[in-house]
Structure formats: structure tokens, C-alpha cells
Design a protein around this motif. Structure first.
Motif, short mmCIF file in Angstrom:
data_model
loop_
_atom_site.label_atom_id
_atom_site.label_comp_id
_atom_site.label_asym_id
_atom_site.label_seq_id
_atom_site.Cartn_x
_atom_site.Cartn_y
_atom_site.Cartn_z
N GLU A 140 34.92 29.36 47.86
CA GLU A 140 35.07 28.97 46.45
C GLU A 140 33.73 28.97 45.71
OE1 GLU A 140 36.44 25.06 43.90
OE2 GLU A 140 37.29 25.38 45.88
N SER A 141 33.70 29.67 44.58
CA SER A 141 32.58 29.71 43.65
C SER A 141 31.32 30.37 44.20
CB SER A 141 32.22 28.30 43.15
OG SER A 141 33.35 27.68 42.58
N ARG A 142 31.37 30.97 45.38
CA ARG A 142 30.18 31.54 46.01
C ARG A 142 29.84 32.90 45.41
NH1 ARG A 142 29.01 30.01 51.36
NH2 ARG A 142 30.08 28.08 50.86
N PHE A 143 28.56 33.15 45.16
CA PHE A 143 28.12 34.45 44.64
C PHE A 143 28.24 35.51 45.73
CE2 PHE A 143 26.30 31.81 41.38
CZ PHE A 143 26.42 32.59 40.24
N HIS A 144 28.60 36.73 45.31
CA HIS A 144 28.79 37.84 46.23
C HIS A 144 28.63 39.16 45.48
CE1 HIS A 144 32.67 36.90 44.41
NE2 HIS A 144 33.03 38.15 44.64
N SER A 145 28.45 40.25 46.23
CA SER A 145 28.39 41.60 45.65
C SER A 145 28.77 42.60 46.73
CB SER A 145 26.99 41.90 45.11
OG SER A 145 26.04 41.92 46.15
N THR A 146 29.23 43.76 46.30
CA THR A 146 29.60 44.83 47.21
C THR A 146 28.91 46.10 46.76
OG1 THR A 146 31.80 43.82 47.39
CG2 THR A 146 31.54 46.03 48.30
N THR A 147 28.31 46.83 47.70
CA THR A 147 27.66 48.10 47.41
C THR A 147 28.30 49.18 48.28
OG1 THR A 147 25.58 46.96 46.96
CG2 THR A 147 25.46 49.34 47.36
N ASN A 148 28.71 50.25 47.67
CA ASN A 148 29.27 51.39 48.39
C ASN A 148 28.09 52.22 48.91
OD1 ASN A 148 30.41 53.79 49.23
ND2 ASN A 148 31.66 54.08 47.41
N THR A 149 28.00 52.37 50.23
CA THR A 149 26.91 53.15 50.82
C THR A 149 27.39 54.48 51.39
OG1 THR A 149 27.19 52.03 52.96
CG2 THR A 149 25.60 51.07 51.41
N GLY A 150 28.66 54.77 51.22
CA GLY A 150 29.23 56.01 51.77
C GLY A 150 29.13 57.18 50.80
N ASP A 151 29.65 58.31 51.24
CA ASP A 151 29.63 59.54 50.44
C ASP A 151 30.76 59.61 49.42
OD1 ASP A 151 27.39 60.46 51.81
OD2 ASP A 151 28.61 61.44 53.34
N GLY A 152 31.82 58.85 49.64
CA GLY A 152 32.97 58.87 48.74
C GLY A 152 33.31 57.46 48.28
N PRO A 153 34.43 57.32 47.57
CA PRO A 153 34.84 56.00 47.09
C PRO A 153 35.11 55.04 48.26
CG PRO A 153 36.18 57.72 46.10
CD PRO A 153 35.35 58.37 47.15
N MET A 154 34.94 53.79 47.98
CA MET A 154 35.27 52.74 48.93
C MET A 154 36.52 52.06 48.39
SD MET A 154 32.62 49.74 50.01
CE MET A 154 32.91 48.73 51.43
N GLN A 155 37.52 51.86 49.23
CA GLN A 155 38.74 51.21 48.76
C GLN A 155 38.89 49.87 49.46
OE1 GLN A 155 42.85 52.86 49.36
NE2 GLN A 155 42.74 52.99 47.13
N LEU A 156 39.19 48.85 48.63
CA LEU A 156 39.31 47.48 49.09
C LEU A 156 40.64 46.90 48.62
CD1 LEU A 156 35.86 46.31 47.64
CD2 LEU A 156 36.25 47.21 49.93
N PHE A 157 41.13 45.90 49.34
CA PHE A 157 42.20 45.07 48.82
C PHE A 157 41.61 43.68 48.67
CE2 PHE A 157 45.91 42.39 48.65
CZ PHE A 157 46.73 43.11 47.80
N VAL A 158 41.71 43.11 47.47
CA VAL A 158 41.12 41.80 47.19
C VAL A 158 42.23 40.80 46.86
CG1 VAL A 158 38.91 42.75 46.43
CG2 VAL A 158 40.71 42.33 44.75
N VAL A 159 41.99 39.55 47.26
CA VAL A 159 42.93 38.47 46.97
C VAL A 159 42.13 37.31 46.40
CG1 VAL A 159 44.59 36.82 47.93
CG2 VAL A 159 44.46 39.15 48.86
N TYR A 160 42.59 36.74 45.29
CA TYR A 160 41.97 35.58 44.66
C TYR A 160 42.93 34.40 44.75
CZ TYR A 160 39.46 39.40 42.34
OH TYR A 160 38.75 40.53 42.07
N SER A 161 42.36 33.23 45.05
CA SER A 161 43.17 32.01 45.07
C SER A 161 42.37 30.88 44.45
CB SER A 161 43.57 31.64 46.50
OG SER A 161 44.31 30.45 46.49
N PRO A 162 42.92 30.25 43.41
CA PRO A 162 44.20 30.53 42.77
C PRO A 162 44.13 31.80 41.92
CG PRO A 162 43.03 28.84 41.54
CD PRO A 162 42.19 29.15 42.76
N ALA A 163 45.28 32.21 41.44
CA ALA A 163 45.35 33.38 40.56
C ALA A 163 44.57 33.14 39.29
CB ALA A 163 46.82 33.68 40.22
N GLY A 164 44.02 34.19 38.74
CA GLY A 164 43.41 34.08 37.43
C GLY A 164 41.98 34.52 37.25
N PRO A 165 41.08 34.39 38.27
CA PRO A 165 39.68 34.73 37.99
C PRO A 165 39.47 36.18 37.61
CG PRO A 165 39.98 34.33 40.33
CD PRO A 165 41.26 33.93 39.64
#
Length: 135
Positions: free
Chosen positions: A93-118
Motif C-alpha cells: 500500500e502506497s509504496r513507490f514503484h516503477s517498471t522499465t522494459n529492458t527487452g527488444d519488444g513490448p512487455m506485457q503485464l497484468f496489474v491488479v489494484y486493491s481497492p479499485a480506483g487508483p
């Protein structure tokens, strides 16, 4: 044609588009009535900047591609790990984060937020564009 609300493909919903990639919310109050969490598919081209979701937890599951994931620890120090297909990342909860794609093509993720809304705050970003579902 009526779509069953319990079975949703990313191409069937509005997509949030940004310079860094796209988010198609497939689970959300406005999509199928989910109330305790929301989630969707992210297609990450480059990466997204360090940010947090005040009052919300996040789960990031790497579907494809490779990257570096940063999640701050309890003291606010960045912890960076290489991630790839099958890796699950938990962002407290509330923690800072970031994601960097280091590959040659797109990176695909599935993300879930709890509670809904952010994810709705993403609409306020300057590079936000709403892309309607494909016809």
C-alpha cells in the motif's frame, strides 16, 4: 450484441494510452461491477516513472517480455530486480514503484489494484488518451 460481464478481452474495453504504453482495464466497477479491486492488461513500450497509489496495493504479473522492477522498501530505499514471464510483483500500500522494459519488444503485464480506483488518476496525466474499443 451484449457482452458477458464476467469474460472480458482487452480489445472490448476502452484503453488508456500514454507515451509509455497502454492499459486496458478488464476488471473495474465501470466494466463489470467489481468493487474490491480493479485490473487489466498493460502493454509497456519503454517504462513508466516512479509513482505510487495512495491507499492501494498493487499486484503486477509479467506475461511476456523482460524488464527491471523497482519497489521501495519500508525505509523508502529502492529495491530493483530483473523480472520476466511468470514473475509476480507485490507492491505494498502506497509504496513507490516503477517498471522499465529492458527487452527488444513490448512487455506485457497484468496489474491488479486493491481497492479499485487508483487507476482512474491516470486520466489526469498530460499524455493520457482514451482509445475506444475496436469496432
Amino acid at each position: 450484441m451484449t457482452r458477458e460481464r464476467n469474460f472480458v478481452y482487452p480489445k472490448e474495453v476502452d484503453t488508456f494510452a500514454f507515451d509509455w504504453g497502454r492499459l486496458a482495464l478488464t476488471v473495474a466497477p465501470e466494466v463489470n461491477g467489481a468493487s474490491r479491486f480493479s485490473g487489466g492488461v498493460v502493454d509497456l513500450q519503454k517504462g513508466h516513472a516512479r509513482h505510487n497509489h495512495p491507499g492501494a496495493e498493487e499486484i503486477i504479473f509479467v506475461i511476456s517480455g523482460t524488464g527491471e522492477q523497482m519497489v521501495e522498501d519500508e525505509e523508502g530505499n529502492p529495491v530493483v530486480r530483473k523480472v520476466g514471464p511468470g514473475c509476480t510483483v507485490y507492491v505494498p500500500e502506497s509504496r513507490f514503484h516503477s517498471t522499465t522494459n529492458t527487452g527488444d519488444g513490448p512487455m506485457q503485464l497484468f496489474v491488479v489494484y486493491s481497492p479499485a480506483g487508483p487507476e482512474l488518476a491516470l486520466r489526469e496525466l498530460p499524455d493520457f488518451r482514451l482509445v475506444p474499443p475496436a469496432a
